[in-house]
Design an enzyme around this catalytic site. Structure first.
Site, short mmCIF file in Angstrom:
data_model
loop_
_atom_site.label_atom_id
_atom_site.label_comp_id
_atom_site.label_asym_id
_atom_site.label_seq_id
_atom_site.Cartn_x
_atom_site.Cartn_y
_atom_site.Cartn_z
N ASP A 42 -17.12 -21.67 -23.84
CA ASP A 42 -17.58 -21.60 -25.23
C ASP A 42 -16.76 -22.49 -26.15
O ASP A 42 -16.31 -22.07 -27.23
CB ASP A 42 -17.53 -20.15 -25.72
CG ASP A 42 -18.64 -19.31 -25.11
OD1 ASP A 42 -19.49 -19.88 -24.40
OD2 ASP A 42 -18.66 -18.09 -25.33
N ASN B 158 -18.25 -21.82 -18.68
CA ASN B 158 -19.14 -20.81 -19.23
C ASN B 158 -19.87 -21.32 -20.46
O ASN B 158 -19.23 -21.68 -21.46
CB ASN B 158 -18.33 -19.56 -19.60
CG ASN B 158 -19.18 -18.51 -20.31
OD1 ASN B 158 -20.21 -18.10 -19.80
ND2 ASN B 158 -18.76 -18.11 -21.51
N GLU B 159 -21.19 -21.40 -20.35
CA GLU B 159 -22.08 -21.67 -21.49
C GLU B 159 -21.81 -23.01 -22.17
O GLU B 159 -22.12 -23.19 -23.34
CB GLU B 159 -21.98 -20.53 -22.52
CG GLU B 159 -22.39 -19.18 -21.97
CD GLU B 159 -22.19 -18.03 -22.94
OE1 GLU B 159 -22.89 -17.02 -22.80
OE2 GLU B 159 -21.32 -18.14 -23.83
N ILE B 160 -21.26 -23.96 -21.43
CA ILE B 160 -20.99 -25.26 -22.03
C ILE B 160 -22.30 -25.99 -22.32
O ILE B 160 -22.52 -26.52 -23.41
CB ILE B 160 -20.08 -26.11 -21.12
CG1 ILE B 160 -18.83 -25.31 -20.71
CG2 ILE B 160 -19.69 -27.40 -21.83
CD1 ILE B 160 -17.95 -24.89 -21.85
#
Length: 937
Positions: free
Chosen positions: A444, A481-483
């Site tokens: 994030d 994560n969620e890049i």
């Protein structure tokens, strides 16, 4: 049995002082006497190694439990200070060794190291192993040396980096701050600076072991890391392996010291259970690079027993001993690693014509295949079990993983960031058959891409990929994560003109750098540049960007990657048109209150046990404060307001409870009850093997992050009771299930049967309407009275029945509940034996708040001869019946959050993991249900 981490001579070196006859000496720094000091503390206290500052201060009574009350705020002075760990005199180091090294498996994070009063070096990456040659310092040292490690304040250091004019900046509003800012400038556990599920302690210290290593010339080398890669001949990371090909064993040792010319390598493969030697042979194609030696062999004619995830077969394990010898056949190094033979492949390839002919929706696959078989991934997201890794024990993780297995889960996503898991955790997963989808520790945020940063993270990636590659439980490497799914969207919204630049920055690190590093160090593991993506269009390893991501190049009506979904508006929780459609549910959830017992562990003042107390509200970090303010009431109220099921009109409102503690007690079981609906049908999407219809059919799913997520209270987090979603997931993760799929906006109710068996299953489902007193409804509410037969294909779902609740002839929807009872026969994976499966589900055509609940008079009694608990409701149907055990016992119920009908006794067992009450706890188990939300105290 655990894999031996180093050679036998290395282990002996820990136990004895060096002698002239010994050519290698290894001294564990944990055996030294250590102290901790800081100008802020103005005193010196005893310390341990490995350790972290908070833990040493806690042991010495300087602070109380960090998780208590608002210590997230009160203990910030620790993170703001610099701290020094100092050893006593390290006595008995040999003088006749050619080289002496300091080896640190993990320093958190910004450390300056001195030896015998001389500066040795500095570190800036929590996730790397560091080696320092101190040979000349030791030889010049006038006395027995001491070791000092000064840890700088991570918050202060990254703030200084951010203020440097040469440091990168990003468009306003893109970078996500939870508490401490600027976490993207450090290679440290990102959640140490706060997250929406936990506190921000920003710990520091030597969080992993360290050693003094002394070596002689032309003697056994010190093995510091091992890469054992087992794969099928011809296997490529992004293509399905040919299961008819023989196994290949590629072994690589990273070492300190000097290898002789033309070393030889060999392996021995031994069955862990029987002791039988499966293979013993030399390795070929020996290559020696700076600090590494590698060899390979093809196991022609060798047929090992396969390793399978739990529920799919046995967890067969082998010890592989890797030896390196010189020209005279003298041992130079020997390492034993415990491993298994399996292939694991993330299939992101395009849907084929053959799949289309089976009725599978067009687009691209996104599912896992183990040993050539597709399977349903059933699991949770795993975040750090504690904010302080040095107090996480093997017992802690054993209890947690036992609960995973009991919950019918076969996969955990190791969320970043987090930290890379210790080897013993992968060992446990190997034993219990739990696949671990692992990620590089980026989360994030957008990160720097200058040469120094990329060089640092490249070393981090290589070390950790090699370190854990021998574990059969390792399922995947993801870039972070969620890049791609979140950060690129945020930067596009904030600065559309710069979006192509930031896509290039993303590809520079996560694809052009990380993908080759993974492929160079493992042939057995797939790679995805981000936890959530739409998959890729093409892979060309000779291209500057070897994986061409799909991004938004999608076609309507086609389905591609995995999904990540959070919507905290409870008022639309059952509007399934609001949910994303993809091939795999990677992360989703609904924030909920922990149990009262959990709150009691964390709050020292009983007066704070109220829903709206300042302590309860400020410990809720969602929505996050976005900085270091200590009055985040606005965001916490906003979260409670939007996803409070009572205020949204879904559940009875407990706000009227007369006593504040009673109010909290009634609220805390309520949120865990709600996912009993959404968890079954959240992400109604289509994996390979399912028909092209929007159904609740079981998607490969890593379920709500709340299942195992959250370092919220207690040093041993898994001592607290399991919450509702775990039990609901356990139920729907059974092999064959029946599911009601109700879209309240249209009134449509579909009944589906879903199977994760590898062969077809057949059976029947009985549908029975009752009123809430438990009596059958006349004419069964218009439904068939006979069981409905079904046949469901392998890894598939079939729609059994369809009705519209707006047209269903029920007397009153507020006084009705539908029982769905399934019986089926089929065979479990890797077996031919026919097994009978049963499953039960319930459906109410009105939201719980609108139901005509009656006083159930539900009770629980302990049946001593059975060793189980009997639950009865004598006056009405008990919905979301919840058993809770008292303090003093650790374990879990075999079932929970269930329905009890009058005249039907529910018998529930309990698995005890630890008991401090001498068995007396069984007399204090309590039972509640949805009815209790209506009652004041």
């Amino acid at each position: 049995m655990r894999a031996l981490p180093t050679t036998a001579t290395t282990l002996l070196g820990v136990l004895f002082f060096p002698s002239a006859s010994r050519s290698q000496y290894v001294r564990d720094l944990g055996t030294e006497q250590w102290t901790l000091s800081s100008a802020t503390l103005n005193r010196t206290v005893p310390a341990q190694f490995p350790s972290q500052v908070h833990m040493d201060l806690l042991r010495e009574g300087i602070i109380d439990e960090p998780y208590n009350d608002l210590n997230d705020f009160n203990l910030r002075w620790i993170a703001d200070a610099n701290w020094t760990y100092t050893s006593g005199k390290i006595e008995g180091l040999g003088e006749d060794y050619e080289s002496t090294w300091l080896v640190f498996d993990g320093l958190d994070t910004f450390a300056s190291i001195s030896f015998c009063g001389q500066f040795v070096g500095a570190t800036d990456n929590q996730f790397r192993q560091y080696m320092f040659d101190v040979s000349s310092i030791l030889k010049a040292c006038p006395e027995e040396p001491t070791l000092g490690i000064q840890f700088g304040s991570a918050p202060n250091i990254v703030d200084a980096i951010a203020q440097d004019p040469s440091s990168p900046t990003w468009p306003e509003g893109v970078q996500i701050t939870y508490e401490y800012p600027n976490r993207w400038f450090m290679r440290k556990e990102q959640s140490d600076f706060g997250w929406d599920w936990g506190p921000a302690f920003a710990p520091a210290g030597p969080w992993k072991p360290g050693y003094v290593v002394q070596l002689k010339q032309a003697a056994p080398v010190y093995v510091r890391n091992t890469d054992l890669d087992i794969y099928r001949l011809g296997q490529i990371n992004y293509l399905p392996p040919d299961q008819t090909q023989p196994w290949v064993v590629n072994a690589s040792l990273d070492y300190l010291g000097s290898l002789p010319e033309n070393p030889s390598m060999a392996i021995e493969v031994k069955d862990l259970q029987s002791g039988e030697i499966l293979a013993s042979r030399p390795l070929t194609n020996i290559t020696v690079t700076e600090g590494s030696v590698t060899g390979v062999t093809v196991l022609e004619g060798v047929d090992p027993k396969l390793w399978w995830p739990q529920g799919l077969g046995d967890q067969n394990l082998y010890n592989v001993t890797i030896s390196v010898t010189d020209g005279g056949n003298q041992s130079v190094a020997e390492v034993t690693k415990r491993t298994g033979f399996r292939t694991i492949f993330l299939n992101q390839r395009n849907i084929t014509d053959a799949q289309l002919a089976q009725g599978i929706a067009p687009g691209a696959n996104w599912h896992f295949e183990v040993n050539g078989h597709e399977f349903y991934a059933k699991g949770s997201n795993l975040i750090p079990p504690d904010c302080f890794w040095t107090r996480v024990t093997e017992d802690t993780m054993t209890r947690l993983f036992d609960a995973v297995v009991a919950g019918n889960q076969n996969m955990l996503r190791v969320w970043s960031s987090g930290a890379y898991l210790h080897d013993y955790i992968y060992d446990l997963a190997d034993e219990k058959g739990i696949l671990l989808c692992s990620e590089f520790q980026f989360s994030d945020a957008l990160y720097p891409t200058d040469d120094a940063f990329l060089e640092n993270v490249a070393a981090e990636v290589v070390y950790n990929v090699r370190r854990v590659n021998h574990h059969p439980s390792l399922a995947l490497w993801a870039g972070g994560n969620e890049i791609e799914s979140l950060m690129l969207l945020l930067v596009e919204a904030a600065d559309p003109e710069s979006y192509p630049f930031y896509v290039g920055e993303y590809e520079k690190m996560y694809i052009s750098l990380f993908l080759p590093l993974v492929y160079e160090n493992t042939r057995s593991i797939s790679y995805s540049p981000s936890s959530t993506t739409e998959g890729y269009l093409d892979i060309d390893l000779s291209a500057p960007v070897p994986m061409a991501e799909r991004y938004s190049n999608t076609t309507e009506g086609e389905y591609y990657g995995d999904t990540d979904h959070y919507n905290y508006d409870a008022s639309i929780a059952f509007d399934y048109g609001t949910y994303p459609v993809g091939r795999f549910a990677n992360e989703f959830g609904f924030h909920s209150m922990p149990s009262l017992q959990t709150w009691q562990q964390a709050l020292t003042d009983p007066a704070d046990l109220t829903f709206n107390s300042s302590v309860v509200m400020l410990r809720n970090h969602h929505y996050p404060a976005g900085g270091l303010m200590t009055d985040n009431y606005h965001n916490t109220v906003a979260r409670h307001g939007r996803n409070d099921p009572g205020r949204a009109g879904l559940l009875p409102d407990a706000q009227h409870s007369v006593r504040p503690r009673g109010q909290l007690q009634r609220l805390v079981p309520r949120d865990p009850a709600l996912p009993g609906g959404p968890l079954q049908v959240t992400n109604p999407v289509l994996p390979a093997g399912q028909r092209a219809a929007r159904t609740p059919a079981r998607v490969p799913v890593l379920a709500a992050r709340g299942h195992l997520a959250g370092a919220l209270v207690g040093g041993d987090r898994v001592r607290r009771p399991l919450e509702g979603p775990h039990y609901v997931a356990r139920d729907i993760y059974k092999p064959v299930i029946v599911s009601p799929f109700w879209n309240y906006t249209t009134g449509a109710l579909d009944i589906y049967v879903t199977s994760d068996l590898w062969t077809a299953a057949a059976g029947s489902v009985t549908l029975t309407w009752r009123d809430l007193s438990g009596k059958p409804i006349a004419s069964n509410g218009g439904l068939p009275t006979k069981p409905l037969p079904f046949h469901v294909g392998a890894l598939n779902s079939t729609r059994l029945y369809r009705m519209n609740m707006k047209q269903q002839p029920l007397p009153r929807h507020e006084d009705a509940i539908l029982a769905l009872e399934l019986t089926a026969t089929g065979s479990l994976p890797n077996t031919d034996e026919e097994v009978t499966f049963t499953h039960e589900q319930w459906f109410t055509p009105a939201f719980p708040k609108d139901l005509d609940l009656v006083n159930l008079r539900v009770r629980v009694e302990y049946d001593a001869p059975l060793g189980k608990f009997a639950v009865e409701a004598t006056a009405g149907v008990a919905l979301y019946t919840w058993l809770e055990h008292p303090e003093g016992v650790v374990g879990y119920f075999e079932e929970n959050s269930f329905v009890v009908v009058p005249g039907q006794k529910k018998v529930v067992g309990f698995v005890v993991q630890a008991d401090e009450t001498d068995g007396e706890w069984v007399h204090d188990v309590t039972v509640r249900s949805l009815w209790d939300l209506n009652e004041g105290e």
